[in-house]
Design a protein around this motif. Structure first.
Motif, PDB file in Angstrom:
ATOM      1  N   ASN B  83      -6.884  41.667 122.070  1.00 61.32           N
ATOM      2  CA  ASN B  83      -5.914  40.697 122.550  1.00 61.32           C
ATOM      3  C   ASN B  83      -5.020  40.281 121.411  1.00 61.32           C
ATOM      4  OD1 ASN B  83      -8.485  39.700 124.625  1.00 61.32           O
ATOM      5  ND2 ASN B  83      -6.515  40.376 125.415  1.00 61.32           N
ATOM      6  N   MET B  84      -3.884  39.736 121.779  1.00 61.89           N
ATOM      7  CA  MET B  84      -2.858  39.496 120.766  1.00 61.89           C
ATOM      8  C   MET B  84      -2.351  38.064 120.854  1.00 61.89           C
ATOM      9  SD  MET B  84       0.229  42.016 120.054  1.00 61.89           S
ATOM     10  CE  MET B  84       1.688  41.633 119.149  1.00 61.89           C
ATOM     11  N   ALA B  90       3.898  32.800 123.113  1.00 57.76           N
ATOM     12  CA  ALA B  90       4.021  33.306 124.488  1.00 57.76           C
ATOM     13  C   ALA B  90       3.019  32.668 125.432  1.00 57.76           C
ATOM     14  CB  ALA B  90       3.903  34.841 124.522  1.00 57.76           C
ATOM     15  N   LEU B  91       2.818  31.359 125.303  1.00 57.69           N
ATOM     16  CA  LEU B  91       2.020  30.662 126.311  1.00 57.69           C
ATOM     17  C   LEU B  91       2.817  30.693 127.611  1.00 57.69           C
ATOM     18  CD1 LEU B  91       0.771  27.588 124.267  1.00 57.69           C
ATOM     19  CD2 LEU B  91      -0.497  29.634 124.871  1.00 57.69           C
ATOM     20  N   PHE B  92       2.124  30.645 128.750  1.00 55.44           N
ATOM     21  CA  PHE B  92       2.828  30.713 130.029  1.00 55.44           C
ATOM     22  C   PHE B  92       3.334  29.324 130.393  1.00 55.44           C
ATOM     23  CE2 PHE B  92      -0.633  34.017 130.602  1.00 55.44           C
ATOM     24  CZ  PHE B  92       0.171  35.049 130.143  1.00 55.44           C
ATOM     25  N   TYR B 103      -6.304  32.401 132.500  1.00 57.61           N
ATOM     26  CA  TYR B 103      -5.537  33.518 133.070  1.00 57.61           C
ATOM     27  C   TYR B 103      -6.280  34.851 132.973  1.00 57.61           C
ATOM     28  CZ  TYR B 103      -1.892  37.081 133.475  1.00 57.61           C
ATOM     29  OH  TYR B 103      -1.178  38.199 133.816  1.00 57.61           O
ATOM     30  N   GLY B 104      -6.734  35.174 131.760  1.00 55.86           N
ATOM     31  CA  GLY B 104      -7.398  36.458 131.548  1.00 55.86           C
ATOM     32  C   GLY B 104      -8.692  36.557 132.343  1.00 55.86           C
ATOM     33  N   ARG B 151      -6.904  31.214 124.345  1.00 62.48           N
ATOM     34  CA  ARG B 151      -6.574  32.020 125.511  1.00 62.48           C
ATOM     35  C   ARG B 151      -7.048  33.457 125.323  1.00 62.48           C
ATOM     36  NH1 ARG B 151      -0.351  32.895 127.286  1.00 62.48           N
ATOM     37  NH2 ARG B 151      -0.370  34.173 125.412  1.00 62.48           N
ATOM     38  N   CYS B 152      -6.980  33.944 124.073  1.00 58.37           N
ATOM     39  CA  CYS B 152      -7.474  35.293 123.805  1.00 58.37           C
ATOM     40  C   CYS B 152      -8.992  35.297 123.655  1.00 58.37           C
ATOM     41  CB  CYS B 152      -6.857  35.835 122.521  1.00 58.37           C
ATOM     42  SG  CYS B 152      -5.099  36.113 122.647  1.00 58.37           S
ATOM     43  N   LEU B 155     -11.764  35.795 126.327  1.00 57.45           N
ATOM     44  CA  LEU B 155     -11.991  37.151 126.823  1.00 57.45           C
ATOM     45  C   LEU B 155     -12.939  37.938 125.923  1.00 57.45           C
ATOM     46  CD1 LEU B 155      -8.326  38.009 127.850  1.00 57.45           C
ATOM     47  CD2 LEU B 155     -10.212  37.360 129.328  1.00 57.45           C
TER      48      LEU B 155
END
Lengths: 285, 370
Positions: B83-84, B90-92, B103-104, B151-152, B155
């Motif tokens: 993941n990057m 680039a948050l939504f 999200y993931g 966020r990454c 996952l």
């Protein structure tokens, strides 16, 4: 200094105020007063709601309005479905020269008058037209095919006329979406469908809504396209207004129709905004 | 970290060409599990290209990328165990913080209650337990940073890629986030691959740093290696501050050389790599803090290089204060770190000083590459 800025403010505001009062407000007030008149004798008028009563009790008028509204909604949906991928391609996939060329190609047809463009469709679709001849040549039809004067022809015309007004707001909102956000959507496990649904569409929502409002209003108020491509029996609401004013010379009923159109279309737009959870401020801001 | 020897990330002969330009040229490296690996280089050196190839957004022209021993070349970005964290995060913006982090997990089809628990855990871990319902634009820069990492990390990727994520922060916060990123990396015990053009970020956080220039790795090593024992002139000039001279070699003696600058300075340093022949050009790099300062030549204790000059400016910057000395003989400017002992606290412009350093502290390279 303060007086100077006030004077400037007033001077800047004057054209707008004049335009709004002289061309929008006064005619509408006058039209509204006309719509409230009922002719009781030669040159004799009473104030009443009789014209509105006529509209609401005559099924043909109501059906015509309903038909116009449903066709306009369908035209808006079709326009959106076609314009969205096109706009996405222009805004996100095409780069540099290709991007501006494609955008220009959407714009160029609008350099030609709407009348001429609609005639273009008539040349294509009429019985002795290009499409009919092509079908016969290809052996798909054994006699000339008339493709004008039906609802499909009206729909084609409406979608074609409205396309630019959907593409422009969509391209603008989609361009403001950072590519990295889309990439992040994929990076975190999304596929094309879920990225479109959860990231691209929510971001483009203001553009979708403003484009849809414009296209819906343009279709609803369109006179030329339904008349030319749909023929005399196309039953478009603007034709009713036209015939009341020009053919029947019944300005009172025509004015009432005009106000019903304004009122009902505003309600439809308001309902759509509520349904999609958008507000007008968010869309226009 | 286990003892199994499979590295988390291996790139073999990775090459990416854009037309005639070789953005990445035959790069090979290995990142051991659980380590913090940085790629440091000036903008346009190809580091972002490497990162995008690892993430799957670019296809390498040739070479292989494998994660935990398995090649991921034909795996699309959404299926890679990588993941990057993007440069601008680039948050939504259309989702709140909890939805961003979840999200993931939603994409993996995880149940709602499990997602809520995991998102709660992640928020706890980054020290922001109560921000789940907030909007992205209500967060400060540092908070966004942590959310982007969380966020990454929910996952549990094998490798986390970070693309200059500190670039947009102000200086104070950047200093703070450096320490915090390192702590987060230890807490999540995940392999981080970090790219940056800021050497201090790389030096502070990394276990291993690769210095990249024009598509190739100049040197891979620890921060200490790069700083004290640069392999190439580019590394010596890019990492840290250095005084730099170019001159003709006049004497070579068991790794040490003596060279003469066009202005007439005679300097002694240590050669890295094979020494060219006498008479050829060499570049010498000398750290400002490697220079001893003294009021008279006796104070330099027999240094191999001794110069004298006049202070032309004082650059006060707390612990990193410097002076610029104009060398008496040739008029060359030399940057010297001011010792923190206080011995030179009263030094002022125009004072005469003596400078000295050992040949071992000056790194020399055959001229021409950089």
């Amino acid at each position: 200094m303060r007086d100077g800025t006030r004077l400037g403010f007033i001077l800047l505001l004057t054209p707008l105020v004049l335009w709004l009062t002289l061309l929008i407000f006064i005619p509408h007030v006058d039209m509204f007063l006309v719509s409230l008149r009922e002719r009781v004798g030669v040159g004799q008028y009473d104030t009443s709601l009789a014209n509105y009563h006529t509209f609401l009790t005559e099924p043909l008028y109501l059906w015509t309005f309903l038909r116009t509204a449903v066709m306009s909604v369908v035209a808006t949906v079709i326009t959106l479905l076609i314009a969205f991928p096109v706009s996405y391609y222009i805004a996100k996939i095409a780069k540099g020269r290709l991007q501006s060329t494609l955008f220009l190609m959407c714009l160029i047809p609008f350099y030609v008058s709407e009348l001429v463009r609609t005639f273009g469709w008539m040349i294509l679709l009429r019985e002795t037209g290009i499409v009919s001849n092509l079908l016969q040549w290809a052996g798909l039809a054994d006699q000339p095919v008339e493709m004008l004067y039906n609802d499909a022809a009206i729909m084609i015309g409406l979608v074609y006329t409205s396309m630019l007004f959907m593409v422009v707001p969509l391209v603008t909102t989609l361009e403001s979406l950072d590519d990295a956000v889309i990439e992040a959507g994929y990076d975190l496990g999304g596929n094309a469908w879920s990225v479109t649904r959860e990231i691209v569409i929510p971001h483009a929502a203001p553009g979708i809504v403003s484009g849809s409002i414009v296209v819906f209003m343009l279709s609803l108020g369109n006179y030329l396209t339904p008349t030319m491509l749909g023929g005399k029996d196309s039953l478009w609401f603007t034709e009713l207004i036209y015939s009341q004013f020009i053919v029947r010379f019944n300005w009172e009923l025509g004015a009432a129709f005009g106000f019903m159109l304004l009122f009902l279309s505003s309600i439809i737009v308001w309902g759509m905004l509520k349904l999609t959870g958008q507000t007008l401020e968010k869309t226009m801001g | 970290m286990t003892l199994d020897a499979t590295p988390d990330l291996t790139c073999t002969d990775l090459t990416k060409r854009f037309g005639d330009v070789r953005a990445v040229d035959n790069v090979s490296f290995t990142v051991p599990a659980g380590s913090f690996f940085s790629i440091l280089g000036p903008s346009g050196c190809g580091k972002t290209t490497i990162m995008r190839m690892i993430a799957g957004f670019l296809e390498p022209t040739s070479g292989d990328i494998s994660i935990k021993g398995r090649s991921v070349l034909n795996v699309p970005p959404n299926k890679r165990p990588v993941n990057m964290v993007f440069q601008h995060l680039a948050l939504f913006p259309m989702m709140n913080i909890a939805e961003n982090i979840g999200y993931g997990l939603r994409r993996r089809g995880m149940g709602k209650s499990e997602i809520t628990t995991k998102v709660g855990d992640a928020l706890e871990r980054i020290g922001l337990p109560d921000i789940g319902t907030r909007k992205v634009d209500e967060l400060s820069g540092g908070q966004k940073q942590r959310v982007a990492i969380a966020r990454c990390m929910v996952l549990e990727p094998d490798v986390l890629l970070l693309d200059e994520p500190l670039g947009a922060l102000d200086l104070k916060l950047r200093e703070h986030m450096k320490v915090e990123l390192k702590a987060l990396q230890a807490a999540f015990d995940t392999t981080f691959v970090y790219i940056t053009h800021d050497q201090s970020e790389a030096l502070v956080m990394s276990d291993q740093i690769a210095v990249m220039n024009q598509g190739v790795f100049e040197q891979v090593g620890t921060a200490r290696d790069l700083y004290y024992r640069p392999d190439t002139a580019f590394v010596a000039g890019f990492v840290g501050e250095a005084n730099r001279w170019r001159g003709a070699i006049t004497r070579i003696q068991s790794g040490e050389i003596e060279m003469q600058t066009p202005e007439g300075l005679t300097l002694r340093g240590t050669m890295t790599g094979t020494a060219p022949a006498i008479g050829q050009q060499a570049d010498m790099f000398l750290r400002p803090e490697a220079i001893n300062l003294a009021a008279d030549t006796d104070g330099l204790g027999g240094a191999q290089n001794v110069l004298s000059g006049v202070v032309t400016s004082l650059l006060f910057n707390g612990a990193a204060s410097r002076i610029i000395v104009r060398e008496a003989q040739t008029g060359a400017d030399i940057e010297v770190t001011l010792p923190q002992s206080g011995a030179f606290a009263s030094l002022s412009k125009g004072d005469g000083v003596h400078l000295g350093w050992q040949a071992a502290q000056a790194n020399c390279f055959a001229a021409g590459e950089a």
